[in-house]
Design an enzyme around this catalytic site. Structure first.
Site, PDB file in Angstrom:
ATOM      1  N   ASN A  34     -11.013   6.963 -28.599  1.00  0.00           N
ATOM      2  CA  ASN A  34     -12.035   6.898 -29.622  1.00  0.00           C
ATOM      3  C   ASN A  34     -13.321   6.824 -28.955  1.00  0.00           C
ATOM      4  O   ASN A  34     -13.664   5.583 -28.169  1.00  0.00           O
ATOM      5  CB  ASN A  34     -11.816   6.853 -31.218  1.00  0.00           C
ATOM      6  CG  ASN A  34     -11.719   5.508 -31.112  1.00  0.00           C
ATOM      7  OD1 ASN A  34     -12.702   4.575 -31.107  1.00  0.00           O
ATOM      8  ND2 ASN A  34     -10.812   4.442 -31.860  1.00  0.00           N
ATOM      9  N   LYS A  36      -9.540   3.376 -49.968  1.00  0.00           N
ATOM     10  CA  LYS A  36      -9.678   2.282 -48.541  1.00  0.00           C
ATOM     11  C   LYS A  36      -9.390   1.229 -49.274  1.00  0.00           C
ATOM     12  O   LYS A  36      -8.539   0.448 -48.535  1.00  0.00           O
ATOM     13  CB  LYS A  36     -10.463   2.988 -47.335  1.00  0.00           C
ATOM     14  CG  LYS A  36      -9.996   2.411 -46.475  1.00  0.00           C
ATOM     15  CD  LYS A  36     -10.002   2.935 -45.117  1.00  0.00           C
ATOM     16  CE  LYS A  36      -9.473   4.175 -44.815  1.00  0.00           C
ATOM     17  NZ  LYS A  36     -10.256   4.882 -43.348  1.00  0.00           N
ATOM     18  N   ASP A  74      -1.536  -2.989 -38.795  1.00  0.00           N
ATOM     19  CA  ASP A  74      -2.979  -2.804 -39.282  1.00  0.00           C
ATOM     20  C   ASP A  74      -3.697  -3.779 -39.421  1.00  0.00           C
ATOM     21  O   ASP A  74      -3.194  -4.831 -40.438  1.00  0.00           O
ATOM     22  CB  ASP A  74      -2.721  -2.284 -41.116  1.00  0.00           C
ATOM     23  CG  ASP A  74      -3.830  -2.032 -41.116  1.00  0.00           C
ATOM     24  OD1 ASP A  74      -5.224  -2.670 -41.399  1.00  0.00           O
ATOM     25  OD2 ASP A  74      -4.172  -0.843 -41.902  1.00  0.00           O
TER      26      ASP A  74
HETATM   27  N1  CTP Z   1      -8.254  -0.700 -39.012  1.00  0.00           N
HETATM   28  C1  CTP Z   1      -7.363  -2.129 -38.235  1.00  0.00           C
HETATM   29  N2  CTP Z   1      -6.648  -2.086 -37.368  1.00  0.00           N
HETATM   30  C2  CTP Z   1      -5.745  -0.478 -37.776  1.00  0.00           C
HETATM   31  C3  CTP Z   1      -5.867   0.932 -38.201  1.00  0.00           C
HETATM   32  C4  CTP Z   1      -8.047   0.219 -38.761  1.00  0.00           C
HETATM   33  O1  CTP Z   1      -7.778  -3.083 -38.473  1.00  0.00           O
HETATM   34  N3  CTP Z   1      -4.514  -0.225 -37.177  1.00  0.00           N
HETATM   35  C5  CTP Z   1      -9.268  -1.014 -39.805  1.00  0.00           C
HETATM   36  C6  CTP Z   1     -10.682  -0.673 -39.075  1.00  0.00           C
HETATM   37  O2  CTP Z   1     -10.837  -1.743 -38.539  1.00  0.00           O
HETATM   38  C7  CTP Z   1     -11.568  -0.888 -40.160  1.00  0.00           C
HETATM   39  C8  CTP Z   1     -10.729  -0.140 -41.466  1.00  0.00           C
HETATM   40  O3  CTP Z   1      -9.055  -1.149 -41.078  1.00  0.00           O
HETATM   41  O4  CTP Z   1     -12.047  -1.963 -40.633  1.00  0.00           O
HETATM   42  C9  CTP Z   1     -10.144   1.486 -41.985  1.00  0.00           C
HETATM   43  O5  CTP Z   1     -10.620   1.581 -40.432  1.00  0.00           O
HETATM   44  P1  CTP Z   1     -10.043   2.754 -40.396  1.00  0.00           P
HETATM   45  O6  CTP Z   1      -9.715   3.994 -38.943  1.00  0.00           O
HETATM   46  O7  CTP Z   1     -11.501   4.177 -41.816  1.00  0.00           O
HETATM   47  O8  CTP Z   1      -8.670   3.316 -41.618  1.00  0.00           O
HETATM   48  P2  CTP Z   1      -7.219   3.945 -41.453  1.00  0.00           P
HETATM   49  O9  CTP Z   1      -5.938   3.140 -41.955  1.00  0.00           O
HETATM   50  O10 CTP Z   1      -6.994   4.669 -40.020  1.00  0.00           O
HETATM   51  O11 CTP Z   1      -6.911   5.072 -42.465  1.00  0.00           O
HETATM   52  P3  CTP Z   1      -7.049   6.805 -42.421  1.00  0.00           P
HETATM   53  O12 CTP Z   1      -7.298   6.909 -41.324  1.00  0.00           O
HETATM   54  O13 CTP Z   1      -6.562   7.199 -43.458  1.00  0.00           O
HETATM   55  O14 CTP Z   1      -8.474   7.044 -42.951  1.00  0.00           O
END
Ligand code: CTP
Length: 393
Positions: free
Chosen positions: A205, A334, A301
């Site tokens: 990304n 979130k 996550d």
């Molecule tokens: N994050 C993480 N591990 C993952 C995915 C996300 O630690 N596998 C953390 C990111 O570092 C950030 C937060 O979660 O602090 C939110 O990331 P974001 O991409 O906005 O959220 P997602 O969990 O991916 O939710 P969505 O894609 O449904 O918005």
């Protein structure tokens, strides 16, 4: 010049104390060393003396030493007392308040902060007695650089290896730093992750790592000892920070878990939600005109795992949310879903924020939501770090 009193206790890792002295003096610190009887089996007073340029203290009952500088005075002659390596024995003595040799007497008599870097056999480290001693010392405010995991001199494998001298030095500098986060350990994730599709391609990304790296640097400026776990980025490692470089989300998760315990965790990385069941060989066009299907599996996550209640949970866990619509609403959901304390939400849809140098956020805390105006990512990092400093004040 800031001064440390370095106590070198017994163990094969004592040789690394010499490297630590070299790094510390190079960083401008004055080092006075104390060698325990067991420590002297592994390094000589002479080598420590040569590297520190000072007299090395080894014996509690030397009348000459006492007339030069009493042991109480010695215990207070530096701004920080460092025990590296700290054997199971000296940790037990510290926890029990024993004072039966020079090192343990100094540790009981000192009125200065104490930092320990344990090193011992894995079974000794994992023994309930050692773990209880560690918990006691932590509760008393003793600072700690936890041992590394890996192959040991005794042929076994596991946690117990002395942390590397640069990591110990970083902890020393953090402890000597005057700031509201003095000596506290913070883990920051930053940058994108790369999820391999085959040996030559990956999913990624636009994250540049600028925001996470700036936060790591801002926390150091307030005295924190920072471990930065960074995905692939093109910006340099921030100074004064211990950096673990990783590629994938799974590697990032492992590096974060290995860096615990910490009092602060900030997940600024744009972690890929999915990884690919990667092909061993480069995927070729098969001539059918049909695109290959990518088999995706969900990544761990990292933020949610850190936020789970438990003995290792950092006191303050901060997540980020990259959203393209309904910012406040999605961010609140979130924060609740991940279980983090604070959430920094930004709108990344067509705003030039992801990969750019500026950021504009909503900060969600238990107290409510603050909207921060658009500003440079470094300025935002400094403001966030200051707020964290207030939280720990
Ligand atoms: N994050 C993480 N591990 C993952 C995915 C996300 O630690 N596998 C953390 C990111 O570092 C950030 C937060 O979660 O602090 C939110 O990331 P974001 O991409 O906005 O959220 P997602 O969990 O991916 O939710 P969505 O894609 O449904 O918005």
């Amino acid at each position: 010049m800031k001064r440390i009193l370095l106590i070198v206790s017994g163990g094969i890792a004592a040789y690394k104390a010499l490297e630590l002295v070299r790094l510390a003096t190079k960083a401008g610190l004055g080092v006075r060393a104390v060698l325990t009887q067991a420590g002297a089996q592994f390094v000589t007073p002479l080598s420590l003396q040569a590297l520190t340029g000072e007299k090395v203290y080894t014996d509690l009952f030397s009348l000459t030493d006492e007339s030069e500088m009493g042991h109480i005075e010695l215990s207070r002659s530096a701004e920080l007392v460092v025990v590296a390596p700290a054997s199971a024995d000296i940790l037990a003595k510290m926890a029990a308040g024993l004072a039966d040799d020079l090192a343990s007497t100094l540790l009981l008599a000192t009125d200065k902060p104490v930092l320990v870097a344990p090193a011992m056999n894995v079974r000794m480290w994992e023994h309930a007695a050692t773990q209880a001693n560690i918990a006691t010392l932590r509760a008393r405010g003793v600072l700690m650089v936890p041992p590394d995991d890996g192959p040991m001199a005794c042929g076994e494998f596991g946690p117990g290896r002395l942390a590397e001298p640069p990591a110990i030095l970083a902890a020393i500098l953090a402890a000597l730093h005057d700031g509201p986060l003095k000596g506290r350990h913070a883990i920051v994730t930053s940058g994108p992750t790369h999820e391999p599709i085959d040996p030559v391609r990956y999913l990624a990304n636009r994250s540049s790592g600028r925001q996470g790296h700036a936060i790591a640097e801002a926390l150091v400026a307030l005295g924190a000892r920072v471990t930065l776990v960074s995905g692939p980025v093109s910006i340099p490692d921030p100074p004064g920070v211990t950096v673990a470089h990783v590629e994938t989300a799974c590697e990032m998760e492992a590096a974060v878990q290995a860096a615990l315990p910490a009092e602060i965790a900030i997940c600024a990385a744009a972690v890929a939600d999915w990884r690919v069941a990667a092909a061993e060989q480069k995927i070729k066009k098969d001539g059918s005109g049909q695109p290959p299907a990518l088999n995706l599996a969900e990544n761990p996550d990292i933020l949610a795992a850190l936020s789970k209640p438990g003995p290792q949970r950092p006191r303050l866990v901060v997540g980020f949310a990259a959203e393209t619509e309904k910012l406040a609403e999605h961010a609140a959901a979130k924060r609740a879903r991940k279980g983090c304390d604070w959430l920094v939400a930004n709108n990344v849809g067509g705003t030039g924020i992801m990969g750019g140098t500026e950021n504009e956020i909503l900060l969600l805390t238990a107290q409510g939501t603050e909207a921060w105006e658009r500003m440079d990512k470094r300025a935002l990092a400094a403001r966030l770090a200051a707020k964290i400093g207030e939280y720990f004040a």
